[in-house]
Design an enzyme around this catalytic site. Structure first.
Site, PDB file in Angstrom:
ATOM      1  CD1 TRP A  86      -3.014  -1.137   0.584  1.00 51.67           C
ATOM      2  CD2 TRP A  86      -1.799  -2.470   2.002  1.00 51.67           C
ATOM      3  NE1 TRP A  86      -3.623  -2.403   1.002  1.00 51.67           N
ATOM      4  CE2 TRP A  86      -2.689  -3.057   1.901  1.00 51.67           C
ATOM      5  CE3 TRP A  86      -0.676  -2.872   2.693  1.00 51.67           C
ATOM      6  CZ2 TRP A  86      -2.867  -4.638   2.008  1.00 51.67           C
ATOM      7  CZ3 TRP A  86      -0.856  -4.213   3.358  1.00 51.67           C
ATOM      8  CH2 TRP A  86      -1.842  -4.935   3.115  1.00 51.67           C
TER       9      TRP A  86
ATOM     10  CB  VAL B 240      -7.040 -12.671   6.070  1.00 49.84           C
ATOM     11  CG1 VAL B 240      -8.123 -11.781   6.023  1.00 49.84           C
ATOM     12  CG2 VAL B 240      -6.274 -12.315   4.807  1.00 49.84           C
TER      13      VAL B 240
ATOM     14  CG  HIS C 145      -6.678  -1.269   3.187  1.00 46.30           C
ATOM     15  ND1 HIS C 145      -6.138  -2.343   3.738  1.00 46.30           N
ATOM     16  CD2 HIS C 145      -6.578  -0.601   4.370  1.00 46.30           C
ATOM     17  CE1 HIS C 145      -5.425  -2.359   4.584  1.00 46.30           C
ATOM     18  NE2 HIS C 145      -5.628  -1.273   5.140  1.00 46.30           N
TER      19      HIS C 145
ATOM     20  CB  ALA D 131     -11.931  -9.589   6.072  1.00 47.61           C
TER      21      ALA D 131
ATOM     22  NE  ARG E 273      -4.014   0.864  -1.863  1.00 45.26           N
ATOM     23  CZ  ARG E 273      -4.405  -0.396  -2.116  1.00 45.26           C
ATOM     24  NH1 ARG E 273      -3.920  -1.019  -3.187  1.00 45.26           N
ATOM     25  NH2 ARG E 273      -5.443  -0.984  -1.293  1.00 45.26           N
TER      26      ARG E 273
ATOM     27  CD  GLN F  58      -9.649  -1.570  -1.092  1.00 43.21           C
ATOM     28  OE1 GLN F  58     -10.179  -1.605   0.382  1.00 43.21           O
ATOM     29  NE2 GLN F  58      -8.877  -1.893  -1.658  1.00 43.21           N
TER      30      GLN F  58
HETATM   31  N1  PHE Z   1      -7.587  -4.478   1.990  1.00 39.64           N
HETATM   32  C1  PHE Z   1      -6.898  -5.265   0.881  1.00 39.64           C
HETATM   33  C2  PHE Z   1      -6.465  -4.399  -0.172  1.00 39.64           C
HETATM   34  O1  PHE Z   1      -6.474  -3.376  -0.059  1.00 39.64           O
HETATM   35  C3  PHE Z   1      -8.035  -6.147   0.290  1.00 39.64           C
HETATM   36  C4  PHE Z   1      -8.722  -7.170   1.462  1.00 39.64           C
HETATM   37  C5  PHE Z   1      -9.872  -7.075   2.202  1.00 39.64           C
HETATM   38  C6  PHE Z   1      -7.962  -8.279   1.384  1.00 39.64           C
HETATM   39  C7  PHE Z   1     -10.231  -7.937   2.978  1.00 39.64           C
HETATM   40  C8  PHE Z   1      -8.734  -9.427   2.249  1.00 39.64           C
HETATM   41  C9  PHE Z   1      -9.486  -9.140   3.076  1.00 39.64           C
HETATM   42  O2  PHE Z   1      -5.832  -5.025  -1.238  1.00 39.64           O
END
Ligand code: PHE
Length: 346
Positions: A155, A260, A177, A314, A203, A217
């Site tokens: 990121w 995760v 995100h 998630a 970003r 998102q």
């Molecule tokens: N937040 C992650 C991204 O910005 C996407 C994501 C969301 C991945 C939830 C796993 C679970 O790339």
């Protein structure tokens, strides 16, 4: 010297019948102008006999007055008629074709988000708005991404200049995100819950046809006893079938995200070549459409939830990318260009 009073009377009559202000003015000048009839007649009084003067002078005075009153009256009448015409004139704005065409509508990405939010609200998901400006803690640290962790490279982050701030809320950034909502939600609610978080993310990107610095998102957070990867597969299929049709194939593949474990990339079979391989899917037959996974026990703990009792998933995707696939839009920058010609198509 002949003084033709009849002619003067005739012109005064014409003033009474004039239809426009210009006509009235021209006739008035014909009588009262420097070389007009009345002025000329008045000058001729010096060359006629006294008896004639006695007879004509009062008539001239009378005619002068008549000219003034007739002019005034006619001017007023003409103006009043014009005001009446204005009163009768009505402007019907709906007849303007252009205004009709420019009737506003929701942005295609917003339309899509509303559609998807409705889809998931049918499964009991509720919306939660997390802040766009958030702390490094919520956006990274509590999501199992400590400072200097190599995963931060995923990121490119825009930090806030805090040198002039009088308070110190911790290191601030523009959220990269919607996963920043995870800990906000866990701290605010008691499980079980199903939440969705939708909105702007930012970003520090090099812009091209696939990258924007400002984008949306859409994220789901589902925590309960016994939530597992099967739920994840179900939600992914439910979503992709609703968007791309019931015959789309969906697969999960391992993918790393620090918050995760296990993490998954959600693939849909390429909607352009149906798996045969084409330019859009780089000949793989699959398109990666979402990121997901079981919420890491550290993150649950950071949100005050006991990972021995509860588990969670998630799941997040980029609405812009979906809209691009849905409508065959090739450049993401068009979406926030403010180009009405482009946006009016959707
Ligand atoms: N937040 C992650 C991204 O910005 C996407 C994501 C969301 C991945 C939830 C796993 C679970 O790339």
């Amino acid at each position: 010297m002949d003084i033709d009073l009849n002619q003067i009377e005739e012109i005064i009559n014409q003033i009474g019948q004039a239809q426009t202000l210009e006509e009235v003015d021209a006739l008035y000048l014909k009588l009262m102008g420097k070389s007009g009839y009345i002025a000329t007649a008045t000058r001729s009084l010096s060359v006629i006999s006294k008896d004639q003067v006695k007879e004509i002078a009062p008539k001239l005075t009378q005619l002068r007055q008549l000219t003034e009153t007739a002019t005034k009256k006619t001017r007023l009448e003409i103006k009043e008629k014009e005001y009446e015409k204005l009163d009768l004139e009505q402007l019907d704005l709906t007849t303007f074709e252009k205004i009709k065409q420019r009737k506003g509508h929701l942005h295609p990405v917003t339309q899509f988000e509303i559609e998807i939010a409705e889809l998931f609200s049918k499964l009991g998901f509720q919306q939660f708005d997390a802040p766009h400006i958030d702390t490094d803690e919520n956006n990274f640290e509590l999501l199992n991404i400590p400072d200097n962790h190599p995963a931060r490279d995923l990121w490119d982050t825009l930090y806030i200049d805090q040198s002039k701030l009088k308070v110190s809320p911790g290191k601030l950034l523009l959220r990269t995100h919607t996963s920043n909502s995870q800990v906000h939600i866990m701290k605010g609610l008691k499980p079980p819950f199903r939440m969705m978080s939708i909105g702007r993310c930012f970003r520090y990107e090099n812009l091209d046809a696939r990258h924007e610095h400002t984008f949306d998102q859409f994220e789901l957070i589902y925590i309960d006893k016994g939530v597992n990867m099967g739920n994840l597969q179900y939600l992914s299929e439910y979503f992709l079938k609703a968007v791309f049709g019931s015959d789309i194939k969906v697969r999960l593949k391992p993918k790393y995200y620090p918050f995760v474990e296990p993490g998954a990339g959600v693939d849909g079979q390429c909607i352009f070549c149906h798996g045969a391989g084409c330019k859009v899917c780089s000949n793989s037959g699959w398109l990666e459409l979402a990121g997901a996974g079981m919420i890491h026990p550290n993150v649950l703990r950071n949100g005050g939830i006991d990972p021995k009792k509860y588990s969670g998933i998630a799941w997040g995707f980029g609405p812009e990318r979906m809209v691009m696939l849905k409508y065959g839009i090739e450049d993401i920058r068009l979406l926030k260009s403010g180009n009405l010609k482009f946006l009016e198509r959707y």
